[in-house]
Design a protein around this motif. Structure first.
Motif, PDB file in Angstrom:
ATOM      1  N   PRO A 112       0.821  -1.210   0.000  1.00  0.00           N
ATOM      2  CA  PRO A 112       0.000   0.000   0.000  1.00  0.00           C
ATOM      3  C   PRO A 112       0.856   1.261   0.000  1.00  0.00           C
ATOM      4  O   PRO A 112       1.915   1.311   0.626  1.00  0.00           O
ATOM      5  N   VAL A 113       0.383   2.266  -0.706  1.00  0.00           N
ATOM      6  CA  VAL A 113       1.050   3.571  -0.690  1.00  0.00           C
ATOM      7  C   VAL A 113       0.966   4.132   0.731  1.00  0.00           C
ATOM      8  O   VAL A 113      -0.061   4.033   1.400  1.00  0.00           O
ATOM      9  N   SER A 114       2.057   4.710   1.212  1.00  0.00           N
ATOM     10  CA  SER A 114       2.061   5.309   2.550  1.00  0.00           C
ATOM     11  C   SER A 114       0.972   6.374   2.641  1.00  0.00           C
ATOM     12  O   SER A 114       0.811   7.184   1.723  1.00  0.00           O
ATOM     13  N   PRO A 115       0.208   6.409   3.740  1.00  0.00           N
ATOM     14  CA  PRO A 115      -0.855   7.401   3.873  1.00  0.00           C
ATOM     15  C   PRO A 115      -0.356   8.828   3.647  1.00  0.00           C
ATOM     16  O   PRO A 115       0.635   9.248   4.247  1.00  0.00           O
ATOM     17  N   GLY A 116      -1.022   9.525   2.750  1.00  0.00           N
ATOM     18  CA  GLY A 116      -0.681  10.914   2.479  1.00  0.00           C
ATOM     19  C   GLY A 116       0.404  11.128   1.460  1.00  0.00           C
ATOM     20  O   GLY A 116       0.726  12.272   1.135  1.00  0.00           O
ATOM     21  N   SER A 117       0.988  10.077   0.906  1.00  0.00           N
ATOM     22  CA  SER A 117       2.118  10.232  -0.018  1.00  0.00           C
ATOM     23  C   SER A 117       1.655  10.315  -1.468  1.00  0.00           C
ATOM     24  O   SER A 117       0.779   9.555  -1.904  1.00  0.00           O
ATOM     25  N   ALA A 118       2.285  11.227  -2.215  1.00  0.00           N
ATOM     26  CA  ALA A 118       2.081  11.311  -3.662  1.00  0.00           C
ATOM     27  C   ALA A 118       3.398  11.077  -4.404  1.00  0.00           C
ATOM     28  O   ALA A 118       3.491  11.367  -5.595  1.00  0.00           O
ATOM     29  N   ALA A 119       4.400  10.567  -3.703  1.00  0.00           N
ATOM     30  CA  ALA A 119       5.720  10.316  -4.306  1.00  0.00           C
ATOM     31  C   ALA A 119       6.262   9.001  -3.756  1.00  0.00           C
ATOM     32  O   ALA A 119       7.282   8.963  -3.071  1.00  0.00           O
ATOM     33  N   PHE A 120       5.585   7.911  -4.087  1.00  0.00           N
ATOM     34  CA  PHE A 120       5.923   6.587  -3.556  1.00  0.00           C
ATOM     35  C   PHE A 120       6.944   5.918  -4.469  1.00  0.00           C
ATOM     36  O   PHE A 120       6.831   5.963  -5.692  1.00  0.00           O
ATOM     37  N   ASP A 121       7.944   5.270  -3.871  1.00  0.00           N
ATOM     38  CA  ASP A 121       9.120   4.823  -4.604  1.00  0.00           C
ATOM     39  C   ASP A 121       9.542   3.437  -4.127  1.00  0.00           C
ATOM     40  O   ASP A 121       9.230   3.011  -3.005  1.00  0.00           O
TER      41      ASP A 121
ATOM     42  N   TRP B  59      10.561   0.383   0.502  1.00  0.00           N
ATOM     43  CA  TRP B  59       9.576   1.269  -0.115  1.00  0.00           C
ATOM     44  C   TRP B  59       9.605   2.624   0.587  1.00  0.00           C
ATOM     45  O   TRP B  59       9.651   2.695   1.813  1.00  0.00           O
ATOM     46  N   SER B  60       9.568   3.697  -0.188  1.00  0.00           N
ATOM     47  CA  SER B  60       9.850   5.018   0.359  1.00  0.00           C
ATOM     48  C   SER B  60       8.819   6.047  -0.113  1.00  0.00           C
ATOM     49  O   SER B  60       8.537   6.141  -1.308  1.00  0.00           O
ATOM     50  N   ALA B  61       8.308   6.811   0.848  1.00  0.00           N
ATOM     51  CA  ALA B  61       7.425   7.939   0.538  1.00  0.00           C
ATOM     52  C   ALA B  61       8.298   9.189   0.500  1.00  0.00           C
ATOM     53  O   ALA B  61       8.602   9.787   1.533  1.00  0.00           O
ATOM     54  N   ARG B  62       8.727   9.575  -0.689  1.00  0.00           N
ATOM     55  CA  ARG B  62       9.751  10.616  -0.802  1.00  0.00           C
ATOM     56  C   ARG B  62       9.276  11.969  -0.290  1.00  0.00           C
ATOM     57  O   ARG B  62      10.060  12.731   0.267  1.00  0.00           O
ATOM     58  N   ASP B  63       7.992  12.296  -0.495  1.00  0.00           N
ATOM     59  CA  ASP B  63       7.497  13.581  -0.015  1.00  0.00           C
ATOM     60  C   ASP B  63       7.441  13.620   1.503  1.00  0.00           C
ATOM     61  O   ASP B  63       7.857  14.599   2.135  1.00  0.00           O
ATOM     62  N   LEU B  64       6.976  12.532   2.121  1.00  0.00           N
ATOM     63  CA  LEU B  64       6.958  12.480   3.583  1.00  0.00           C
ATOM     64  C   LEU B  64       8.377  12.482   4.138  1.00  0.00           C
ATOM     65  O   LEU B  64       8.671  13.151   5.142  1.00  0.00           O
ATOM     66  N   GLN B  65       9.254  11.756   3.498  1.00  0.00           N
ATOM     67  CA  GLN B  65      10.655  11.691   3.927  1.00  0.00           C
ATOM     68  C   GLN B  65      11.293  13.078   3.918  1.00  0.00           C
ATOM     69  O   GLN B  65      11.971  13.481   4.875  1.00  0.00           O
ATOM     70  N   GLY B  66      11.079  13.826   2.833  1.00  0.00           N
ATOM     71  CA  GLY B  66      11.673  15.148   2.728  1.00  0.00           C
ATOM     72  C   GLY B  66      11.170  16.098   3.791  1.00  0.00           C
ATOM     73  O   GLY B  66      11.943  16.896   4.347  1.00  0.00           O
ATOM     74  N   GLU B  67       9.887  16.026   4.111  1.00  0.00           N
ATOM     75  CA  GLU B  67       9.328  16.903   5.129  1.00  0.00           C
ATOM     76  C   GLU B  67       9.862  16.554   6.513  1.00  0.00           C
ATOM     77  O   GLU B  67      10.290  17.431   7.273  1.00  0.00           O
TER      78      GLU B  67
END
Length: 305
Positions: A120-129, A163-171
């Motif tokens: 599953p895509v991390s909740p709230g992420s639009a940049a899943f990797d 698996w990485s949520a890049r937008d959440l990670q950056g914030e």
């Protein structure tokens, strides 16, 4: 030898060794981690017993991560090409400290998934990797090891995907901690653990999204060896049987790097309906569908986080 863990239809978890393309379960309800802890004698003895037992068609069971719940997962960043290219793409140079010591973070053992399990895509992420990696499985306990000693503590190697949520990670990392929720919703592993004697030193590593080739690299491109990574992980503490030591992303091994070099239109981030296939010579493949994640549940009424 190739070792897997699987669940039967009734939920029973078994440990098995492969011969050709079939599984031979170890008699009794023995977890793979219970066969570790020594110089490999337990694994060899268990394999002899399993190969004398009836075979199981892998298509009739659900493959799990080889160590379904490892005591810990340390994920390093040990491929120079990935570090250099990703840094250069955003106008940065690599910190010289990276060449003096390896670096890692702890990720979430409870979120580890099998090789074909939906992600599953991390909740709230639009940049899943995805991240294409290899991980060592610690076979016996050690502390304050040197690199040569550390290699002898490896029971085997597995294909690993962080698996990485890049937008959440950056914030999150703006706050000088993390990556936290940028990383801990899912990792994939499997389909088997390969004993060290059978892993090709220059194993090819590949990734594809929806059948389109994305990533290509080789395991021997590591700047920091597994012996060095494990020695560093053991410094002032312990590594224990079942711990996973991830290599970090091979060069070209994630969308973050590819999109920054070639453009976001050429390599878009993952979303529900995508399918990712990761392969490493000798270690098999993770082939997983991406599905919708849970909605974000706000922590306070006045914000959406």
């Amino acid at each position: 030898m190739r070792w897997s863990s699987y669940s039967e239809a009734d939920g029973t978890v078994r440990t098995a060794v492969w011969r050709d393309e079939v599984l031979h379960p170890v008699p009794g309800a023995t977890a793979l981690v219970d066969l570790l802890g020594d110089d490999g004698t337990r694994l060899r003895t268990a394999a002899d017993a399993a190969l004398a037992a009836p075979e199981v068609d892998p298509g009739t069971v659900t493959l799990l991560p080889p160590v379904p719940r490892p005591p810990s997962i340390r994920d390093f960043m040990a491929f120079e090409e990935h570090v250099v290219t990703a840094s250069a793409a955003i106008g940065l140079t690599v910190d010289p400290l990276w060449y003096q010591q390896p670096v890692f973070y702890f990720t979430n053992p409870a979120s580890l998934r099998g090789p074909h399990e939906p992600v599953p895509v991390s909740p709230g992420s639009a940049a899943f990797d995805y991240e294409l990696e290899v991980a060592a499985v610690i076979g016996r306990e050690g502390s304050d090891l040197d690199p040569d000693e550390a290699v002898d503590h490896v029971a085997g190697y597995v294909l690993f995907c962080d698996w990485s949520a890049r937008d959440l990670q950056g914030e999150e990392m703006k706050l000088n901690l993390g990556p936290a929720k940028g990383k801990d919703s899912a990792s994939s592993c499997g389909p088997w653990m390969l004993t060290p004697d059978e892993l090709p030193a220059a194993a090819a590593m590949r990734a594809a999204v929806n059948g389109t080739p994305y990533s290509a690299g080789r395991l021997d491109a590591l700047y920091w060896s597994f012996g060095e990574m494990i020695a560093y992980a053991s410094r002032g503490t312990r590594v224990v049987p079942g711990d996973l030591i991830g290599s970090g992303t091979v060069g070209t091994g994630c969308i973050l790097e590819l999109s920054r070099v070639h453009g976001a239109d050429a390599y878009t981030y993952l979303g529900p309906g995508d399918r990712v296939r990761l392969e490493v010579d000798g270690l098999g493949a993770v082939d997983a569908p991406i599905v919708a994640g849970a909605p974000v549940r706000p922590l306070r009424e006045e914000n959406t986080r």
